[in-house]
Design a protein around this motif. Sequence first.
Motif, PDB file in Angstrom:
ATOM      1  N   PRO A 196      -4.492   7.356   6.207  1.00 53.65           N
ATOM      2  CA  PRO A 196      -3.606   8.434   5.762  1.00 53.65           C
ATOM      3  C   PRO A 196      -3.654   8.632   4.250  1.00 53.65           C
ATOM      4  N   TYR A 197      -3.625   9.895   3.849  1.00 54.64           N
ATOM      5  CA  TYR A 197      -3.549  10.199   2.420  1.00 54.64           C
ATOM      6  C   TYR A 197      -2.144   9.878   1.920  1.00 54.64           C
ATOM      7  N   LYS A 198      -2.054   9.022   0.893  1.00 53.22           N
ATOM      8  CA  LYS A 198      -0.755   8.606   0.357  1.00 53.22           C
ATOM      9  C   LYS A 198      -0.766   8.760  -1.158  1.00 53.22           C
ATOM     10  N   ASP A 199      -0.036   9.774  -1.635  1.00 52.86           N
ATOM     11  CA  ASP A 199       0.077   9.932  -3.077  1.00 52.86           C
ATOM     12  C   ASP A 199       1.357   9.254  -3.556  1.00 52.86           C
ATOM     13  N   ALA A 200       1.705   9.488  -4.821  1.00 54.33           N
ATOM     14  CA  ALA A 200       2.842   8.781  -5.416  1.00 54.33           C
ATOM     15  C   ALA A 200       4.175   9.132  -4.762  1.00 54.33           C
ATOM     16  N   GLU A 235     -10.928  -0.814  -2.833  1.00 50.38           N
ATOM     17  CA  GLU A 235     -11.173  -0.926  -4.280  1.00 50.38           C
ATOM     18  C   GLU A 235     -10.990   0.427  -4.972  1.00 50.38           C
ATOM     19  N   ALA A 236     -11.403   1.500  -4.308  1.00 47.19           N
ATOM     20  CA  ALA A 236     -11.272   2.823  -4.923  1.00 47.19           C
ATOM     21  C   ALA A 236      -9.805   3.169  -5.184  1.00 47.19           C
ATOM     22  N   ALA A 237      -8.924   2.771  -4.265  1.00 46.83           N
ATOM     23  CA  ALA A 237      -7.501   3.086  -4.436  1.00 46.83           C
ATOM     24  C   ALA A 237      -6.893   2.368  -5.629  1.00 46.83           C
ATOM     25  N   ALA A 238      -7.535   1.293  -6.078  1.00 44.00           N
ATOM     26  CA  ALA A 238      -7.011   0.508  -7.201  1.00 44.00           C
ATOM     27  C   ALA A 238      -7.733   0.805  -8.505  1.00 44.00           C
ATOM     28  N   THR A 239      -8.565   1.844  -8.513  1.00 46.45           N
ATOM     29  CA  THR A 239      -9.328   2.221  -9.706  1.00 46.45           C
ATOM     30  C   THR A 239      -8.771   3.522 -10.247  1.00 46.45           C
ATOM     31  N   GLY A 266      -6.691   3.089  17.152  1.00 42.46           N
ATOM     32  CA  GLY A 266      -6.450   2.072  16.144  1.00 42.46           C
ATOM     33  C   GLY A 266      -5.480   2.550  15.090  1.00 42.46           C
ATOM     34  N   GLY A 267      -4.973   1.607  14.316  1.00 41.49           N
ATOM     35  CA  GLY A 267      -4.065   1.961  13.229  1.00 41.49           C
ATOM     36  C   GLY A 267      -3.959   0.833  12.231  1.00 41.49           C
ATOM     37  N   ASN A 268      -3.855   1.187  10.964  1.00 40.21           N
ATOM     38  CA  ASN A 268      -3.692   0.187   9.911  1.00 40.21           C
ATOM     39  C   ASN A 268      -2.287   0.305   9.339  1.00 40.21           C
ATOM     40  N   TRP A 269      -1.598  -0.822   9.261  1.00 39.18           N
ATOM     41  CA  TRP A 269      -0.253  -0.837   8.695  1.00 39.18           C
ATOM     42  C   TRP A 269      -0.214  -1.883   7.585  1.00 39.18           C
ATOM     43  N   GLY A 270      -0.061  -1.377   6.403  1.00 37.82           N
ATOM     44  CA  GLY A 270       0.121  -2.288   5.288  1.00 37.82           C
ATOM     45  C   GLY A 270      -1.182  -2.766   4.693  1.00 37.82           C
ATOM     46  N   GLY A 271      -1.066  -3.864   3.985  1.00 42.54           N
ATOM     47  CA  GLY A 271      -2.144  -4.336   3.137  1.00 42.54           C
ATOM     48  C   GLY A 271      -1.670  -4.192   1.704  1.00 42.54           C
ATOM     49  N   SER A 272      -2.013  -5.111   0.876  1.00 38.01           N
ATOM     50  CA  SER A 272      -1.404  -5.148  -0.458  1.00 38.01           C
ATOM     51  C   SER A 272      -2.414  -5.453  -1.548  1.00 38.01           C
ATOM     52  N   TYR A 273      -1.897  -5.450  -2.760  1.00 33.21           N
ATOM     53  CA  TYR A 273      -2.675  -5.769  -3.963  1.00 33.21           C
ATOM     54  C   TYR A 273      -1.873  -6.735  -4.819  1.00 33.21           C
ATOM     55  N   LEU A 274      -2.569  -7.473  -5.667  1.00 36.19           N
ATOM     56  CA  LEU A 274      -1.946  -8.217  -6.752  1.00 36.19           C
ATOM     57  C   LEU A 274      -2.212  -7.467  -8.044  1.00 36.19           C
ATOM     58  N   ILE A 282       0.808  -1.223   0.000  1.00 36.67           N
ATOM     59  CA  ILE A 282       0.000   0.000   0.000  1.00 36.67           C
ATOM     60  C   ILE A 282       0.840   1.272   0.000  1.00 36.67           C
ATOM     61  N   ASP A 283       2.021   1.250   0.665  1.00 40.08           N
ATOM     62  CA  ASP A 283       2.824   2.469   0.759  1.00 40.08           C
ATOM     63  C   ASP A 283       3.387   2.905  -0.589  1.00 40.08           C
ATOM     64  N   TRP A 284       3.493   2.005  -1.549  1.00 38.54           N
ATOM     65  CA  TRP A 284       3.963   2.412  -2.879  1.00 38.54           C
ATOM     66  C   TRP A 284       2.948   2.075  -3.966  1.00 38.54           C
ATOM     67  N   PHE A 285       1.725   1.779  -3.550  1.00 41.81           N
ATOM     68  CA  PHE A 285       0.702   1.460  -4.548  1.00 41.81           C
ATOM     69  C   PHE A 285       0.310   2.697  -5.360  1.00 41.81           C
ATOM     70  N   ALA A 286       0.307   3.870  -4.718  1.00 41.44           N
ATOM     71  CA  ALA A 286      -0.023   5.093  -5.467  1.00 41.44           C
ATOM     72  C   ALA A 286       0.994   5.352  -6.567  1.00 41.44           C
TER      73      ALA A 286
END
Length: 424
Positions: free
Chosen positions: A383-387, A132-136, A300-308, A103-107
């Motif tokens: 968190p907002y994460k751009d490229a 799903e929105a982040a991958a569209t 709470g906090g979210n760390w990571g998570g990925s895509y294929l 997720i940290d470099w998905f953008a």
Amino acid sequence: MNSRAFRRSAVAVAAFSASAIVLAGCAGGGGGQPSADPDEPITLTIATFNDFGYTDELLQEYMDEHPNVTIVHNRAAESGDARANYFQKLGKEGLADIEAVEIDWFAEAMQYSDLLAEAPDSVKGRWLDWKEAAATDGDGRLVGFGTDIGPQGICYRADLFEAAGLPSDREGVADLFNGDWENFLDVADQYKEATGKPMIDSANSVLQGIVNQIEYTYTEPDGTVIATDNPEIQAAYELVTERAVPNSAYAGQWSDDWFASMANGEFATMLCPGWMLGVISGNAPDVTGWDIANVFPNGGGNWGGSYLTVPKNGANVDAALALADWLTAPEQQVKAFTNAGTFPSQLKAYEDPTLTDATNEYFNDAPTGEILSERAEAVTVAPYKDASYFKYHDALQNAVTRVFDGVEDEQTSWDTWVAEVQAF
């Protein structure tokens, strides 16, 4: 994950490991073109990092359903290795048929969405809306198959806590850490005073935990760079360098020594997204003291998570899309959770008692399905994460590392980071 993302058992290994599994049946075409013979033998490659829970046994299930496919699974030791390889080869040659992206470099990857194959319409609506929105992309093309998310608890060594005179049962530890980051670091001070050892695995994991609770970190949606002027980022840096550095065994994670320390007791806690469970149990299989508490500093906090993702110029695009679809279906992601603790991002998975009633024998039979579900509900900030997020955050982590290593003092290292950011 990492995530971080995000994960593997015998991961403290070489940069990449590979396992080949013969799969059956799935048809694949070269360069995105359907094969003339749907039963033609093909080899599909998938590249992940850490531990996604995609075991040989899970991939074997696909083989049983599709007899003409061979799968080769390459695993990088950590997300940064995978990122370097991905951007070096995307749009050229040399990537796997399926590539995992954290997720940290998905953008960053989404800047090149035209180089990625589009997921079929049949999978749309499978995931949490934000996932799903982040991958569209801007043209409405879904180009990433979500795998997991990273709601965090605190993993701890119950035996080491008991020896330090601290509560060691799951509920007692949750009460102990129920508070803000200052409270977390107060406990770290107590542990060090009692044992002479650091409580925390790495200073930069604390930075990661704090930053993941800040909505706007280094940039804003209109492109304004706020990195060095953001008081929340400066406060995070100061807290980490002043209080987490003295209480941490390492500056960062993913080194051979860090992996080995999960077993030798050099530290007693880790901030713990679900995908970290498999990393711990895989690298300290004979340790019986690890547990997980249903708590996280400051909420709470979210760390990571990925895509294929499937590179559009791959040799077996159609077959790769079919395998990515299968791997990220709720049924398979619940199995991946059972294998490695990777908490699913698929809506239907949350209705599956295999997930909600899950316990983890390694972590003292902790009700990990219940704990991580409640940890997911406690996440209030995405968190907002751009490229550009990765480069700013990586540079700030390097600033913390310089302080940890004694190369620069806190102010000098901050000034170095400011200069680096201005030069980006």
